[in-house]
Scaffold this motif. Structure first.
Motif, PDB file in Angstrom:
ATOM      1  N   TYR A  10       1.086  -1.162  -0.121  1.00 40.91           N
ATOM      2  CA  TYR A  10       0.014  -0.020  -0.035  1.00 40.91           C
ATOM      3  C   TYR A  10       0.932   1.124  -0.106  1.00 40.91           C
ATOM      4  N   TYR A  11       0.374   2.358  -0.491  1.00 38.58           N
ATOM      5  CA  TYR A  11       0.853   3.697  -0.286  1.00 38.58           C
ATOM      6  C   TYR A  11      -0.145   4.374   0.587  1.00 38.58           C
ATOM      7  N   GLY A  12       0.170   4.467   1.749  1.00 40.53           N
ATOM      8  CA  GLY A  12      -1.123   4.777   2.760  1.00 40.53           C
ATOM      9  C   GLY A  12      -2.313   3.879   2.588  1.00 40.53           C
ATOM     10  N   ARG A  13      -3.347   4.689   2.053  1.00 39.86           N
ATOM     11  CA  ARG A  13      -4.601   3.814   1.889  1.00 39.86           C
ATOM     12  C   ARG A  13      -4.866   2.953   0.700  1.00 39.86           C
ATOM     13  N   LEU A  14      -3.998   3.483  -0.089  1.00 38.36           N
ATOM     14  CA  LEU A  14      -3.914   3.207  -1.732  1.00 38.36           C
ATOM     15  C   LEU A  14      -3.303   1.836  -1.855  1.00 38.36           C
ATOM     16  N   HIS A  15      -4.357   0.653  -1.975  1.00 37.48           N
ATOM     17  CA  HIS A  15      -3.957  -0.804  -2.244  1.00 37.48           C
ATOM     18  C   HIS A  15      -3.239  -0.805  -3.534  1.00 37.48           C
ATOM     19  N   VAL A  16      -2.080  -1.072  -3.469  1.00 38.97           N
ATOM     20  CA  VAL A  16      -1.335  -1.013  -4.945  1.00 38.97           C
ATOM     21  C   VAL A  16      -1.006  -2.561  -5.545  1.00 38.97           C
ATOM     22  N   LEU A  17      -0.269  -3.222  -4.576  1.00 37.01           N
ATOM     23  CA  LEU A  17      -0.135  -4.455  -4.942  1.00 37.01           C
ATOM     24  C   LEU A  17      -1.058  -5.566  -4.318  1.00 37.01           C
ATOM     25  N   GLY A  34       3.787  -4.478 -18.352  1.00 37.59           N
ATOM     26  CA  GLY A  34       2.506  -4.131 -17.868  1.00 37.59           C
ATOM     27  C   GLY A  34       2.308  -2.309 -18.064  1.00 37.59           C
ATOM     28  N   ALA A  35       1.113  -1.894 -18.222  1.00 36.78           N
ATOM     29  CA  ALA A  35       0.729  -0.624 -18.477  1.00 36.78           C
ATOM     30  C   ALA A  35       1.351   0.292 -17.536  1.00 36.78           C
ATOM     31  N   ASN A  36       1.470   1.659 -17.580  1.00 42.16           N
ATOM     32  CA  ASN A  36       1.858   2.562 -16.628  1.00 42.16           C
ATOM     33  C   ASN A  36       0.785   2.290 -15.351  1.00 42.16           C
ATOM     34  N   GLY A  37       1.176   2.271 -14.330  1.00 44.54           N
ATOM     35  CA  GLY A  37       0.815   2.362 -12.983  1.00 44.54           C
ATOM     36  C   GLY A  37       0.083   0.956 -12.648  1.00 44.54           C
ATOM     37  N   ALA A  38       0.835  -0.132 -13.416  1.00 47.32           N
ATOM     38  CA  ALA A  38       0.032  -1.427 -12.802  1.00 47.32           C
ATOM     39  C   ALA A  38       0.551  -1.879 -11.585  1.00 47.32           C
ATOM     40  N   GLY A  39       1.952  -1.336 -11.306  1.00 51.43           N
ATOM     41  CA  GLY A  39       2.457  -1.622 -10.085  1.00 51.43           C
ATOM     42  C   GLY A  39       3.804  -2.368 -10.111  1.00 51.43           C
ATOM     43  N   LYS A  40       4.507  -2.226 -11.554  1.00 47.80           N
ATOM     44  CA  LYS A  40       5.607  -2.575 -11.629  1.00 47.80           C
ATOM     45  C   LYS A  40       6.840  -2.201 -10.722  1.00 47.80           C
ATOM     46  N   THR A  41       6.959  -0.853 -10.788  1.00 47.54           N
ATOM     47  CA  THR A  41       7.909  -0.305  -9.916  1.00 47.54           C
ATOM     48  C   THR A  41       7.627  -0.626  -8.253  1.00 47.54           C
ATOM     49  N   THR A  42       6.317  -0.472  -7.956  1.00 50.43           N
ATOM     50  CA  THR A  42       6.117  -0.845  -6.320  1.00 50.43           C
ATOM     51  C   THR A  42       6.644  -2.250  -6.321  1.00 50.43           C
ATOM     52  N   THR A  43       6.461  -2.971  -7.051  1.00 49.46           N
ATOM     53  CA  THR A  43       6.838  -4.535  -6.744  1.00 49.46           C
ATOM     54  C   THR A  43       8.331  -4.719  -6.561  1.00 49.46           C
ATOM     55  N   PRO A  82      16.949   2.089  -9.596  1.00 48.05           N
ATOM     56  CA  PRO A  82      15.628   2.832  -9.938  1.00 48.05           C
ATOM     57  C   PRO A  82      15.583   3.484 -11.282  1.00 48.05           C
ATOM     58  N   GLU A  83      14.392   3.613 -11.385  1.00 50.19           N
ATOM     59  CA  GLU A  83      13.780   4.410 -12.764  1.00 50.19           C
ATOM     60  C   GLU A  83      14.559   6.019 -12.722  1.00 50.19           C
ATOM     61  N   GLY A  84      15.004   6.369 -13.926  1.00 44.88           N
ATOM     62  CA  GLY A  84      15.425   7.670 -14.096  1.00 44.88           C
ATOM     63  C   GLY A  84      16.773   7.984 -13.518  1.00 44.88           C
ATOM     64  N   ASP A 159      14.891  -0.947 -12.984  1.00 46.29           N
ATOM     65  CA  ASP A 159      13.713  -0.415 -13.225  1.00 46.29           C
ATOM     66  C   ASP A 159      13.548   0.323 -14.531  1.00 46.29           C
ATOM     67  N   GLU A 160      13.436   0.098 -15.721  1.00 46.22           N
ATOM     68  CA  GLU A 160      13.252   0.723 -17.069  1.00 46.22           C
ATOM     69  C   GLU A 160      14.392   1.297 -17.455  1.00 46.22           C
ATOM     70  N   PRO A 161      15.537   0.529 -17.711  1.00 43.58           N
ATOM     71  CA  PRO A 161      16.803   1.017 -17.801  1.00 43.58           C
ATOM     72  C   PRO A 161      16.982   1.546 -19.174  1.00 43.58           C
ATOM     73  N   GLU A 191      10.319  -2.995 -18.123  1.00 45.00           N
ATOM     74  CA  GLU A 191      10.659  -2.385 -19.522  1.00 45.00           C
ATOM     75  C   GLU A 191       9.437  -2.070 -19.888  1.00 45.00           C
ATOM     76  N   GLN A 192       9.303  -0.607 -20.496  1.00 49.29           N
ATOM     77  CA  GLN A 192       8.317  -0.553 -21.471  1.00 49.29           C
ATOM     78  C   GLN A 192       8.549  -0.896 -22.862  1.00 49.29           C
ATOM     79  N   ASN A 193       9.673  -1.105 -23.167  1.00 49.95           N
ATOM     80  CA  ASN A 193      10.063  -1.706 -24.384  1.00 49.95           C
ATOM     81  C   ASN A 193      10.055  -2.966 -24.313  1.00 49.95           C
TER      82      ASN A 193
HETATM   83  P1  ATP Z   1       5.107   3.147 -14.217  1.00 51.01           P
HETATM   84  O1  ATP Z   1       5.747   2.488 -15.460  1.00 51.01           O
HETATM   85  O2  ATP Z   1       4.049   4.288 -14.730  1.00 51.01           O
HETATM   86  O3  ATP Z   1       6.037   3.692 -13.177  1.00 51.01           O
HETATM   87  P2  ATP Z   1       4.233   1.179 -12.700  1.00 51.01           P
HETATM   88  O4  ATP Z   1       3.494  -0.084 -13.137  1.00 51.01           O
HETATM   89  O5  ATP Z   1       5.627   1.020 -12.233  1.00 51.01           O
HETATM   90  O6  ATP Z   1       3.968   2.172 -13.693  1.00 51.01           O
HETATM   91  P3  ATP Z   1       3.734   2.071  -9.995  1.00 51.01           P
HETATM   92  O7  ATP Z   1       4.845   3.111  -9.996  1.00 51.01           O
HETATM   93  O8  ATP Z   1       4.147   0.841  -9.136  1.00 51.01           O
HETATM   94  O9  ATP Z   1       3.554   1.476 -11.502  1.00 51.01           O
HETATM   95  O10 ATP Z   1       2.509   2.586  -9.633  1.00 51.01           O
HETATM   96  C1  ATP Z   1       1.421   2.002  -9.303  1.00 51.01           C
HETATM   97  C2  ATP Z   1       0.293   2.700  -8.273  1.00 51.01           C
HETATM   98  O11 ATP Z   1       0.733   3.342  -7.107  1.00 51.01           O
HETATM   99  C3  ATP Z   1      -0.211   3.952  -9.225  1.00 51.01           C
HETATM  100  O12 ATP Z   1      -1.364   4.128  -9.215  1.00 51.01           O
HETATM  101  C4  ATP Z   1       0.688   4.920  -8.426  1.00 51.01           C
HETATM  102  O13 ATP Z   1      -0.150   6.241  -9.106  1.00 51.01           O
HETATM  103  C5  ATP Z   1       0.740   4.725  -7.238  1.00 51.01           C
HETATM  104  N1  ATP Z   1       1.811   5.301  -6.642  1.00 51.01           N
HETATM  105  C6  ATP Z   1       3.247   5.120  -6.979  1.00 51.01           C
HETATM  106  N2  ATP Z   1       4.089   5.660  -6.384  1.00 51.01           N
HETATM  107  C7  ATP Z   1       3.177   6.288  -5.045  1.00 51.01           C
HETATM  108  C8  ATP Z   1       3.438   7.167  -4.143  1.00 51.01           C
HETATM  109  N3  ATP Z   1       4.929   7.225  -3.493  1.00 51.01           N
HETATM  110  N4  ATP Z   1       2.607   7.391  -3.447  1.00 51.01           N
HETATM  111  C9  ATP Z   1       1.206   7.221  -3.612  1.00 51.01           C
HETATM  112  N5  ATP Z   1       1.077   6.416  -4.765  1.00 51.01           N
HETATM  113  C10 ATP Z   1       1.804   6.008  -5.546  1.00 51.01           C
END
Ligand code: ATP
Length: 235
Positions: A10-17, A34-43, A82-84, A159-161, A191-193
């Protein structure tokens, strides 16, 4: 080597994985698509301890690491790029590399590894005294990967090299990834690619809204209609 069993983050109350399960075997390149926001970076952030899973288990080399701190996880042998391409811009290239080995106490082998890395990536030797911020984007990405290698990781999280790099540099970064596998590295790659990632990977997982929607060998995923439609496009 690495196993995630129904991991929730979770990020706070946001259930991401929402129950991510996956595994990486020694010597494999595994890609997470996976698409943007799918949760890859969070994983990746959850594996490396930057975020604590609220439920589920992460095992690395047979040990439960889900409650360890990020520092302890680095010491177990997981390095996260990390990304970036976040390098320390005002520090020299050599200082950035040395920082990659901050947790090591075997100073002699750190020296030897630094020389080895500079042999493998000559640009980092040529630019060794230059502030890292003056490198091009591609060079900074190489530096970020090389810095992670200075920790002698058993598992590398990338993460997205290739993000934001010109096509020639994208190819170079992927050549580096293949080269790392040849020297025994194990890699989990976001990877996005997707096409380039599936070319170098052994297996892959597709993430959708916080869960794994598909998994298989890279060859199978490359021929999967859903993957073709959503991630490979034409060409
Ligand atoms: P991207 O390729 O865009 O990075 P992703 O698959 O890696 O996408 P994540 O970055 O893991 O996705 O994000 C998953 C969800 O968590 C998204 O809805 C995003 O808005 C949210 N999120 C990511 N980082 C935070 C944060 N630091 N605080 C709150 N929410 C976040």
């Amino acid at each position: 080597m690495l196993t995630l069993k129904s991991v929730h983050s979770y990020y706070g109350r946001l259930h991401v994985l929402k129950g991510v399960s996956l595994h990486v075997r020694p010597g494999e390149i595994v890609t997470l698509l996976g698409a943007n926001g799918a949760g890859k970076t969070t994983t990746l952030r959850t594996i490396s301890g930057l975020l604590r899973p609220r439920k589920g288990k992460i095992e690395f080399l047979g040990e439960d690491i889900s409650r360890l701190s990020a520092d302890q996880i680095v010491l177990r042998g997981i390095a996260h790029v990390p990304e970036g391409r976040r390098v320390f811009s005002s520090l020299s290239v050599a200082a950035n590399l040395e920082l990659g080995a901050f947790a090591r106490h075997d100073h002699k082998s750190v020296r030897a590894d630094l020389e080895d890395i500079q042999r493998r990536f000559p640009i980092l030797k040529e630019r060794s005294k230059q502030p890292a911020g003056t490198l091009s984007g591609g060079e900074q990405q190489i530096l970020a990967i090389a810095r992670a290698l200075m920790a002698r990781p058993k598992l590398l999280l990338l993460d997205e090299p290739s993000m934001g790099l010109a096509p020639r540099l994208v190819r170079h970064v992927f050549e580096i990834i293949v080269g790392l596998q040849k020297t025994g590295a194990t890699i989990l790659l976001i990877e996005q690619n997707a096409r380039a990632a599936l070319k170098v990977a052994d297996r892959g997982y597709v993430m959708e809204t916080g869960g794994i929607s598909l998994d298989g060998s890279a060859a199978d995923l490359m021929n999967h209609n859903e993957v073709k439609r959503a991630y490979l496009g034409k060409g």
